[in-house]
Design an enzyme around this catalytic site. Structure first.
Site, PDB file in Angstrom:
ATOM      1  N   ASN A  61       5.680  -1.638  11.554  1.00  0.00           N
ATOM      2  CA  ASN A  61       4.918  -1.160  10.417  1.00  0.00           C
ATOM      3  C   ASN A  61       5.296  -1.984   9.173  1.00  0.00           C
ATOM      4  O   ASN A  61       5.958  -3.019   9.285  1.00  0.00           O
ATOM      5  CB  ASN A  61       5.203   0.333  10.193  1.00  0.00           C
ATOM      6  N   SER A 109       5.388   5.019   8.749  1.00  0.00           N
ATOM      7  CA  SER A 109       4.817   4.748   7.432  1.00  0.00           C
ATOM      8  C   SER A 109       5.808   5.191   6.367  1.00  0.00           C
ATOM      9  O   SER A 109       6.367   6.287   6.445  1.00  0.00           O
ATOM     10  CB  SER A 109       3.503   5.513   7.249  1.00  0.00           C
ATOM     11  N   ASN A 153       4.988   5.991   3.424  1.00  0.00           N
ATOM     12  CA  ASN A 153       4.212   6.655   2.375  1.00  0.00           C
ATOM     13  C   ASN A 153       4.009   8.149   2.590  1.00  0.00           C
ATOM     14  O   ASN A 153       3.311   8.796   1.814  1.00  0.00           O
ATOM     15  CB  ASN A 153       2.845   5.966   2.245  1.00  0.00           C
ATOM     16  N   THR A 154       4.591   8.700   3.648  1.00  0.00           N
ATOM     17  CA  THR A 154       4.594  10.149   3.867  1.00  0.00           C
ATOM     18  C   THR A 154       6.045  10.611   3.840  1.00  0.00           C
ATOM     19  O   THR A 154       6.842  10.181   4.681  1.00  0.00           O
ATOM     20  CB  THR A 154       3.948  10.511   5.209  1.00  0.00           C
ATOM     21  N   ASN A 205       0.833  -1.199   0.000  1.00  0.00           N
ATOM     22  CA  ASN A 205       0.000   0.000   0.000  1.00  0.00           C
ATOM     23  C   ASN A 205       0.866   1.247   0.000  1.00  0.00           C
ATOM     24  O   ASN A 205       1.949   1.268   0.574  1.00  0.00           O
ATOM     25  CB  ASN A 205      -0.955   0.000   1.207  1.00  0.00           C
ATOM     26  N   PHE A 222      -1.783   8.153   4.226  1.00  0.00           N
ATOM     27  CA  PHE A 222      -2.574   8.757   5.316  1.00  0.00           C
ATOM     28  C   PHE A 222      -3.848   9.422   4.787  1.00  0.00           C
ATOM     29  O   PHE A 222      -4.206  10.536   5.188  1.00  0.00           O
ATOM     30  CB  PHE A 222      -1.752   9.786   6.102  1.00  0.00           C
ATOM     31  N   LYS A 242       4.911   3.565  17.012  1.00  0.00           N
ATOM     32  CA  LYS A 242       5.005   2.489  16.021  1.00  0.00           C
ATOM     33  C   LYS A 242       6.257   2.688  15.177  1.00  0.00           C
ATOM     34  O   LYS A 242       6.475   3.765  14.617  1.00  0.00           O
ATOM     35  CB  LYS A 242       3.764   2.476  15.135  1.00  0.00           C
TER      36      LYS A 242
END
Length: 344
Positions: free
Chosen positions: A245, A174, A176-177, A110, A114, A216
């Site tokens: 994560n 994450s 993805n940021t 993925n 967010f 996390k």
């Protein structure tokens, strides 16, 4: 029943199936049909972070980002629910497509980014739910917030969610940021943790209740970095660590369709890496704070393995997508066996 439904769901794109599944689950719950989907797991109460959990298997953040399906998910037998990641302002996330199944590896990639309706919308949904169990709320920063101002986003979310959360998770991991994972190390980490703990103390006095803080972390750290992060958490007084994560590694899925898509890889391929991080954390922490294990928990054996490595609670996500509600009962059984051995 889920084994019959899954082929139908997997005909849709991953994100479309995600929304269909959650909406259908909520309809089933309202109609009183949840017992047809899952047998509730046996009681296996545990006390972690000063909270009493009916069982040690929870839902990881990311599945119910906006807290719209808490009641339906809780009815499946989860010991706790974690919603989010939520940011101060609503944001659409990354462009579609951004969610990919890798069935041959029981995995998902993925790069959601967010996507969420913002912290105020999440709180409205939480207030509308009837759930009275353990609720974690996972907080993050907006994509367009500069890294040097990230602490402001985390503090804003913490102050907002504190009255309704059983615990709050700080998501620093994450992939993805942009720039988010840099907050896991060095001075940026120390400054962020200090600010969060100061705010937590003030909020505890204001509201008359102490809400634990968990952080996390990613699985893509060398051992020295894991140990350094653990020491920083102890020094700051963090209440728990969630390991781990998603991973940016593709070693376990090389050659599979979608394996080259950018984003975080979750599911069976991250199982060993996350378990190793748990082992290192357990060794370094020596009981100083609890570990919540997540990453490849897709069976009774995987759950038992995570607890044996040093976790006290577990969370599931990708395994739940592939195995359905039956995984909860199996994971509780495996966790209970490992916990019993630990207790002697």
């Amino acid at each position: 029943m889920y084994s019959l439904i899954r082929p139908f769901l997997f005909r849709f794109s991953a994100e479309r199936a995600h929304h269909l599944s959650l909406n259908a689950l909520s309809v089933c719950h309202r109609l009183g049909l949840t017992p047809l989907l899952a047998r509730r797991p046996p009681d296996c109460p545990v006390e972690v972070m000063g909270l009493r959990f009916p069982n040690p298997v929870g839902l990881a953040a990311g599945l119910d980002k906006n807290a719209r399906h808490i009641d339906a998910l809780a009815a499946l037998g989860f010991g706790f629910i974690e919603v989010g990641t939520v940011t101060p302002r609503a944001q659409p996330g990354n462009p579609l497509p951004r969610l990919f199944r890798l069935p041959a590896a029981d995995a998902i990639i993925n790069r959601m980014g967010f996507n969420n309706d913002g912290v105020d919308a999440l709180l409205t949904a939480v207030k509308a739910s009837r759930y009275d169990g353990i609720l974690g709320i996972n907080i993050g920063k907006n994509k367009d917030t500069p890294a040097e101002q990230a602490v402001d986003d985390y503090l804003h979310c913490l102050r907002k969610v504190y009255p309704l959360a059983s615990y709050v998770t700080v998501n620093l991991s994450s992939p993805n940021t942009p720039g988010l994972r840099d907050l896991q190390f060095g001075e940026p980490l120390k400054q962020l943790l200090a600010a969060l703990k100061s705010a937590q103390k003030a909020l505890a006095e204001e509201h008359g209740r102490y809400v634990p803080l968990a952080v996390k972390i990613a699985p893509d750290m060398v051992e020295d970095d894991v140990r350094g992060v653990a020491r920083a958490f102890v020094d700051a007084g963090i209440d728990a660590v969630i390991a781990t994560n998603t991973t940016i590694s593709r070693e376990a899925v090389t050659g599979l369709p979608y394996s080259e898509e950018t984003g975080g890889l979750s599911g069976a391929p991250v199982r060993d890496a996350s378990t190793e991080v748990i082992r290192i954390l357990a060794d370094e922490l020596a009981g100083a704070m609890p570990i919540i294990g997540v990453g490849g928990v897709d069976s009774e054996q995987a759950a038992e393995e995570k607890i044996a490595a040093g976790a006290e609670l577990l969370q599931v996500y990708t395994g739940f997508i592939y195995r359905g509600p039956a995984l909860i009962k199996d994971a509780v059984r495996g966790a209970a066996r490992a916990l019993e051995r630990k207790r002697g």
